[in-house]
Write a protein that holds these residues in place. Structure first.
Motif, PDB file in Angstrom:
ATOM      1  N   GLN A  54       0.823  -1.203   0.000  1.00  0.00           N
ATOM      2  CA  GLN A  54       0.000   0.000   0.000  1.00  0.00           C
ATOM      3  C   GLN A  54       0.862   1.261   0.000  1.00  0.00           C
ATOM      4  N   ARG A  55       2.009   1.221   0.691  1.00  0.00           N
ATOM      5  CA  ARG A  55       2.914   2.376   0.664  1.00  0.00           C
ATOM      6  C   ARG A  55       3.489   2.581  -0.734  1.00  0.00           C
ATOM      7  N   LEU A  56       3.787   1.472  -1.401  1.00  0.00           N
ATOM      8  CA  LEU A  56       4.306   1.546  -2.761  1.00  0.00           C
ATOM      9  C   LEU A  56       3.262   2.147  -3.702  1.00  0.00           C
ATOM     10  N   ILE A  57       2.031   1.680  -3.600  1.00  0.00           N
ATOM     11  CA  ILE A  57       0.953   2.202  -4.437  1.00  0.00           C
ATOM     12  C   ILE A  57       0.719   3.674  -4.162  1.00  0.00           C
ATOM     13  N   LYS A  58       0.729   4.029  -2.884  1.00  0.00           N
ATOM     14  CA  LYS A  58       0.511   5.423  -2.494  1.00  0.00           C
ATOM     15  C   LYS A  58       1.614   6.317  -3.053  1.00  0.00           C
ATOM     16  N   LYS A  59       2.861   5.825  -3.024  1.00  0.00           N
ATOM     17  CA  LYS A  59       3.995   6.594  -3.538  1.00  0.00           C
ATOM     18  C   LYS A  59       3.832   6.872  -5.031  1.00  0.00           C
ATOM     19  N   VAL A  60       3.390   5.860  -5.775  1.00  0.00           N
ATOM     20  CA  VAL A  60       3.193   6.032  -7.218  1.00  0.00           C
ATOM     21  C   VAL A  60       2.032   6.995  -7.483  1.00  0.00           C
ATOM     22  N   GLN A  61       0.945   6.828  -6.751  1.00  0.00           N
ATOM     23  CA  GLN A  61      -0.209   7.707  -6.926  1.00  0.00           C
ATOM     24  C   GLN A  61       0.152   9.163  -6.650  1.00  0.00           C
ATOM     25  N   GLU A  62       0.816   9.395  -5.536  1.00  0.00           N
ATOM     26  CA  GLU A  62       1.141  10.769  -5.150  1.00  0.00           C
ATOM     27  C   GLU A  62       2.095  11.432  -6.143  1.00  0.00           C
TER      28      GLU A  62
END
Length: 293
Positions: free
Chosen positions: A206-214
């Motif tokens: 989820q941190r990885l996904i959030k990093k890409v989204q942001e």
């Protein structure tokens, strides 16, 4: 769609305070001070991460492509193999092991320039060291495009088949098992058994996904040279590996449209021109050119 509309934000939610405190307790004292001095370690974008949960570009791309419960990538994805080899070249370049040859008086294009071994110091990653040895020992040198094909085994020359890195996805998945991100199971598919690696640590993904989204939403800077090089490479290679949309799946419709619009802006950049700008990593842009030409 209803569940998406009910969310207050399309971004992956941050970890709870409790899980953040737990991660802090698990980290040994003094680790934050020691890690930045290690030249081969990656920059830590998330201060809550311990050393064991820092992922390479290859591991991040694979993690984005893995189905959480099933533990394998889509059978229809035929792009991820070459994408992972591109990740290896960029990872080695970011770690100071590879670079492109000088462009010369005639100014060779990125895809015509050869890959040169800058340092053969071990990286501590078996796959990276295997790729680095191939590149170091090969004379005359090869181009980025050639190395992506050779490391993937996509060559008609039987004398060059030994360059192929085998079982890359399985080896990366085992790395992620060792880092506590995935687990290992056996699944029966009627005629055969298959080893799968379901997700066991959802916080890291989820941190990885959030990093890409942001990177393409809240923290969008509209200039690739102001972006972290590792994150920029992740976006390009996740797209080339056909796994980027997995990171955008939780977004609301308007956020998804905006994210994809900004990704298209990145894909429309001219690698040749971008590679000549200050502080640009030429090999990174050469890999981008190989996948977007």
């Amino acid at each position: 769609m209803t569940s998406l509309v009910q969310r207050s934000s399309g971004l992956v939610q941050r970890r709870t305070e409790a899980s953040r405190n737990a991660a802090d307790k698990d980290r040994p004292e003094g680790e934050e001070d020691d890690e930045p001095r290690r030249g081969d370690e990656q920059d830590d974008d998330d201060t809550g991460d311990s050393k064991e949960t820092r992922l390479t570009l290859m591991e991040e791309v694979l993690l984005l492509g893995l189905k959480d419960r099933e533990g394998y990538t889509s059978f229809w994805n035929d792009c991820i193999s070459s994408g992972l080899r591109g990740c290896m070249l960029i990872e080695l370049a970011l770690r100071g092991r590879l670079q492109l040859e000088a462009c010369g008086m005639r100014r060779k294009g990125l895809l015509a320039r050869k890959v040169i071994c800058k340092s053969d110091a071990p990286t501590g990653d078996v796959l990276l060291d295997e790729a680095l040895k191939h590149i170091k020992d090969t004379q005359p040198p090869e181009t980025v495009q050639s190395w992506i094909e050779l490391l993937s085994g996509e060559t008609w020359n039987p004398l060059k088949l030994h360059y192929q890195l085998r079982n890359v996805r399985e080896r990366l998945a085992k790395n992620l098992v060792e880092k506590g991100v995935l687990t290992t199971e056996k699944q029966n598919f009627l005629l055969f058994d298959m080893t799968t690696h379901p997700l066991t640590n959802n916080n890291i993904k989820q941190r990885l996904i959030k990093k890409v989204q942001e990177a393409v939403l809240d923290k969008w800077v509209n200039d690739p040279h102001r972006m972290d090089k590792r994150l920029l490479a992740l976006i390009f290679l996740a797209h080339s590996s056909d796994v980027l949309e997995n990171a955008f799946a939780p977004l609301l419709d308007d956020q998804y449209d905006l994210a994809m619009k900004r990704v298209r802006q990145l894909l429309e950049l001219e690698p040749e021109g971008e590679s000549m700008k200050a502080n640009a990593n030429e090999l990174l842009w050469s890999v981008v050119a190989a996948f977007t030409k």
